[in-house]
Design a protein around this motif. Sequence first.
Motif, PDB file in Angstrom:
ATOM      1  N   GLY A  78     -10.455  -9.564   4.424  1.00  0.00           N
ATOM      2  CA  GLY A  78     -10.760  -8.153   4.944  1.00  0.00           C
ATOM      3  C   GLY A  78      -9.737  -7.679   5.666  1.00  0.00           C
ATOM      4  O   GLY A  78      -8.615  -7.771   5.302  1.00  0.00           O
ATOM      5  N   ALA A  79      -9.811  -7.240   7.022  1.00  0.00           N
ATOM      6  CA  ALA A  79      -9.005  -6.840   7.855  1.00  0.00           C
ATOM      7  C   ALA A  79      -8.122  -7.691   8.511  1.00  0.00           C
ATOM      8  O   ALA A  79      -8.950  -8.429   9.382  1.00  0.00           O
ATOM      9  CB  ALA A  79      -9.539  -5.685   8.790  1.00  0.00           C
ATOM     10  N   TYR A 123      -4.406   1.250  -4.650  1.00  0.00           N
ATOM     11  CA  TYR A 123      -4.496   0.209  -4.053  1.00  0.00           C
ATOM     12  C   TYR A 123      -5.852  -0.658  -4.512  1.00  0.00           C
ATOM     13  O   TYR A 123      -5.807  -1.804  -4.984  1.00  0.00           O
ATOM     14  CB  TYR A 123      -4.474  -0.025  -2.576  1.00  0.00           C
ATOM     15  CG  TYR A 123      -4.658  -1.188  -1.883  1.00  0.00           C
ATOM     16  CD1 TYR A 123      -3.462  -1.926  -1.600  1.00  0.00           C
ATOM     17  CD2 TYR A 123      -5.599  -1.702  -1.232  1.00  0.00           C
ATOM     18  CE1 TYR A 123      -3.481  -2.955  -0.937  1.00  0.00           C
ATOM     19  CE2 TYR A 123      -5.842  -2.739  -0.723  1.00  0.00           C
ATOM     20  CZ  TYR A 123      -4.752  -3.816  -0.538  1.00  0.00           C
ATOM     21  OH  TYR A 123      -4.793  -4.835   0.290  1.00  0.00           O
ATOM     22  N   MET A 163     -17.377  -8.142   6.001  1.00  0.00           N
ATOM     23  CA  MET A 163     -17.007  -6.906   5.638  1.00  0.00           C
ATOM     24  C   MET A 163     -17.585  -6.398   4.429  1.00  0.00           C
ATOM     25  O   MET A 163     -18.173  -5.308   4.260  1.00  0.00           O
ATOM     26  CB  MET A 163     -15.523  -6.406   5.641  1.00  0.00           C
ATOM     27  CG  MET A 163     -14.937  -5.040   5.675  1.00  0.00           C
ATOM     28  SD  MET A 163     -13.265  -5.159   5.726  1.00  0.00           S
ATOM     29  CE  MET A 163     -13.023  -4.168   6.915  1.00  0.00           C
ATOM     30  N   GLN A 177       1.010  -1.224  -0.120  1.00  0.00           N
ATOM     31  CA  GLN A 177      -0.107  -0.061   0.046  1.00  0.00           C
ATOM     32  C   GLN A 177       1.111   1.070   0.031  1.00  0.00           C
ATOM     33  O   GLN A 177       1.939   1.266   0.803  1.00  0.00           O
ATOM     34  CB  GLN A 177      -0.961   0.033   1.340  1.00  0.00           C
ATOM     35  CG  GLN A 177      -2.111  -0.745   1.298  1.00  0.00           C
ATOM     36  CD  GLN A 177      -2.974  -0.566   2.473  1.00  0.00           C
ATOM     37  OE1 GLN A 177      -3.234  -1.740   3.016  1.00  0.00           O
ATOM     38  NE2 GLN A 177      -3.254   0.514   3.020  1.00  0.00           N
ATOM     39  N   TRP A 209     -12.391   2.482  -1.865  1.00  0.00           N
ATOM     40  CA  TRP A 209     -11.746   2.784  -0.537  1.00  0.00           C
ATOM     41  C   TRP A 209     -10.895   4.331  -1.180  1.00  0.00           C
ATOM     42  O   TRP A 209     -10.151   4.542  -1.652  1.00  0.00           O
ATOM     43  CB  TRP A 209     -10.617   1.850  -0.531  1.00  0.00           C
ATOM     44  CG  TRP A 209     -10.183   1.915   1.158  1.00  0.00           C
ATOM     45  CD1 TRP A 209     -10.611   2.450   2.179  1.00  0.00           C
ATOM     46  CD2 TRP A 209      -8.876   1.057   1.573  1.00  0.00           C
ATOM     47  NE1 TRP A 209     -10.184   2.143   3.227  1.00  0.00           N
ATOM     48  CE2 TRP A 209      -8.866   1.532   2.912  1.00  0.00           C
ATOM     49  CE3 TRP A 209      -7.988   0.474   0.940  1.00  0.00           C
ATOM     50  CZ2 TRP A 209      -7.660   0.784   3.677  1.00  0.00           C
ATOM     51  CZ3 TRP A 209      -6.753  -0.225   1.706  1.00  0.00           C
ATOM     52  CH2 TRP A 209      -6.939   0.204   3.203  1.00  0.00           C
ATOM     53  N   SER A 262      -8.336  -8.686  -2.092  1.00  0.00           N
ATOM     54  CA  SER A 262      -8.483  -7.721  -0.791  1.00  0.00           C
ATOM     55  C   SER A 262     -10.244  -7.432  -1.179  1.00  0.00           C
ATOM     56  O   SER A 262     -10.696  -7.694  -2.234  1.00  0.00           O
ATOM     57  CB  SER A 262      -7.951  -6.441  -0.842  1.00  0.00           C
ATOM     58  OG  SER A 262      -8.805  -5.601  -0.166  1.00  0.00           O
ATOM     59  N   VAL A 263     -10.877  -7.329  -0.146  1.00  0.00           N
ATOM     60  CA  VAL A 263     -12.263  -6.922  -0.106  1.00  0.00           C
ATOM     61  C   VAL A 263     -12.278  -5.526  -1.137  1.00  0.00           C
ATOM     62  O   VAL A 263     -13.333  -5.196  -1.476  1.00  0.00           O
ATOM     63  CB  VAL A 263     -12.840  -6.541   1.358  1.00  0.00           C
ATOM     64  CG1 VAL A 263     -13.098  -7.889   2.090  1.00  0.00           C
ATOM     65  CG2 VAL A 263     -11.954  -5.594   1.826  1.00  0.00           C
ATOM     66  N   HIS A 264     -11.137  -4.902  -1.258  1.00  0.00           N
ATOM     67  CA  HIS A 264     -11.203  -3.554  -2.011  1.00  0.00           C
ATOM     68  C   HIS A 264     -11.139  -3.866  -3.467  1.00  0.00           C
ATOM     69  O   HIS A 264     -10.893  -3.283  -4.251  1.00  0.00           O
ATOM     70  CB  HIS A 264     -10.151  -2.886  -1.411  1.00  0.00           C
ATOM     71  CG  HIS A 264     -10.373  -2.330  -0.061  1.00  0.00           C
ATOM     72  ND1 HIS A 264     -11.655  -1.393   0.382  1.00  0.00           N
ATOM     73  CD2 HIS A 264      -9.611  -2.558   1.088  1.00  0.00           C
ATOM     74  CE1 HIS A 264     -11.515  -1.524   1.675  1.00  0.00           C
ATOM     75  NE2 HIS A 264     -10.349  -2.019   2.298  1.00  0.00           N
ATOM     76  N   ILE A 313       0.688  -4.331   7.375  1.00  0.00           N
ATOM     77  CA  ILE A 313       0.090  -3.516   6.407  1.00  0.00           C
ATOM     78  C   ILE A 313      -0.726  -2.446   7.129  1.00  0.00           C
ATOM     79  O   ILE A 313      -0.815  -1.379   6.866  1.00  0.00           O
ATOM     80  CB  ILE A 313      -0.273  -4.168   5.172  1.00  0.00           C
ATOM     81  CG1 ILE A 313      -0.093  -3.309   3.978  1.00  0.00           C
ATOM     82  CG2 ILE A 313      -1.901  -4.525   5.564  1.00  0.00           C
ATOM     83  CD1 ILE A 313      -0.539  -4.218   2.744  1.00  0.00           C
ATOM     84  N   ASN A 314      -1.481  -3.131   7.984  1.00  0.00           N
ATOM     85  CA  ASN A 314      -2.519  -2.254   8.819  1.00  0.00           C
ATOM     86  C   ASN A 314      -2.252  -2.094  10.395  1.00  0.00           C
ATOM     87  O   ASN A 314      -2.998  -1.912  11.236  1.00  0.00           O
ATOM     88  CB  ASN A 314      -3.763  -2.683   8.748  1.00  0.00           C
ATOM     89  CG  ASN A 314      -4.265  -4.194   9.065  1.00  0.00           C
ATOM     90  OD1 ASN A 314      -3.068  -4.677   9.717  1.00  0.00           O
ATOM     91  ND2 ASN A 314      -5.181  -4.814   8.677  1.00  0.00           N
TER      92      ASN A 314
HETATM   93  C1  BGC Z   1      -5.600  -3.649   3.453  1.00  0.00           C
HETATM   94  C2  BGC Z   1      -5.725  -3.348   4.759  1.00  0.00           C
HETATM   95  C3  BGC Z   1      -7.302  -3.030   5.410  1.00  0.00           C
HETATM   96  C4  BGC Z   1      -8.287  -4.173   4.666  1.00  0.00           C
HETATM   97  C5  BGC Z   1      -9.613  -3.643   5.204  1.00  0.00           C
HETATM   98  C6  BGC Z   1      -6.787  -4.728   3.060  1.00  0.00           C
HETATM   99  O1  BGC Z   1      -6.805  -4.974   1.761  1.00  0.00           O
HETATM  100  O2  BGC Z   1      -4.577  -3.965   3.054  1.00  0.00           O
HETATM  101  O3  BGC Z   1      -4.948  -2.264   4.997  1.00  0.00           O
HETATM  102  O4  BGC Z   1      -7.368  -3.091   6.685  1.00  0.00           O
HETATM  103  O5  BGC Z   1      -8.137  -4.254   3.364  1.00  0.00           O
HETATM  104  O6  BGC Z   1     -10.163  -2.620   4.821  1.00  0.00           O
END
Ligand code: BGC
Length: 265
Positions: free
Chosen positions: A194-195, A163, A255, A94, A157, A150-152, A200-201
């Motif tokens: 998800g998280a 990302y 999520m 990220q 986001w 990722s959920v993203h 990374i976080n």
């Molecule tokens: C990210 C994390 C985040 C999570 C949920 C992940 O893909 O890398 O930083 O906490 O998604 O938002």
Amino acid sequence: MKTNNQTVIVTGASSGIGQGIAIAFGKQGANVVVNYHSDEEGATSTLEKIIEGGGKGFIHKADVGKEDEVISMFEKATSEYGTLDVLINNAGIQKDSDFSSMTLDQWNKVINTNLTGQFLCAREAIQLFEAKKQASPDDKAIGNIIFISSVHDIIPWAGHVNYASSKGGILMLMKSLALEVAPKKIRINGISPGAIATDINDEVWKDEEKMKELMKLIPYKRIGLPEDIAKVAVWLASPESDYITGTTIYVDGGMTLYPGFVDNG
Ligand code: BGC
């Protein structure tokens, strides 16, 4: 469920989700190539745990965004173990920024590692799978790729456009490739975490206030652990899940269920 002699490459295996997945395959007795970019110590500790768990492996430094480094990593894997059965396309970074001040470098770095890196590794893996003896329609898969996204890939986001774009790209890369190679008995799937508590976080899960806010986004009310992802990855690469291809499994404590719609809307 033992996957036994599978040979597996896990990219980004020096920490977090990649590390968890590599260790889980080790416990199945697999040969694991522990790819890392800069954290040699982390990669070494991953390998130690693989060996403790009954697996084998070696660490290999490579930037997944660099074609020549990816090619030599796959050559090393096959010269060591003769073949490849599973690629865990995991390495990801990220580089967060508001959109208006996002530099081209922040954009390029994220796309290069997260999306181009997954393309380059997948291409090498597919070439190796295609060179295997062709399986008949009744046989199990001759190779598996799991894209860790990722959920993203579906949740937008703000502040993370580079990302989220890379992850959205992975979704279509995964599905289109799955369609292309399914007749060759190669399975391609995704896991979208998800998280998950990783480096990374860590600025979120190490902070009580931020954790409280994060819990509003997780109906299941706990942060995930690398093992939550690792167990799914081992299963998704095993013959137990042989009829699954082109699918993403969301491992996210809910999520992606639009948590804002509890008592609202
Ligand atoms: C990210 C994390 C985040 C999570 C949920 C992940 O893909 O890398 O930083 O906490 O998604 O938002």
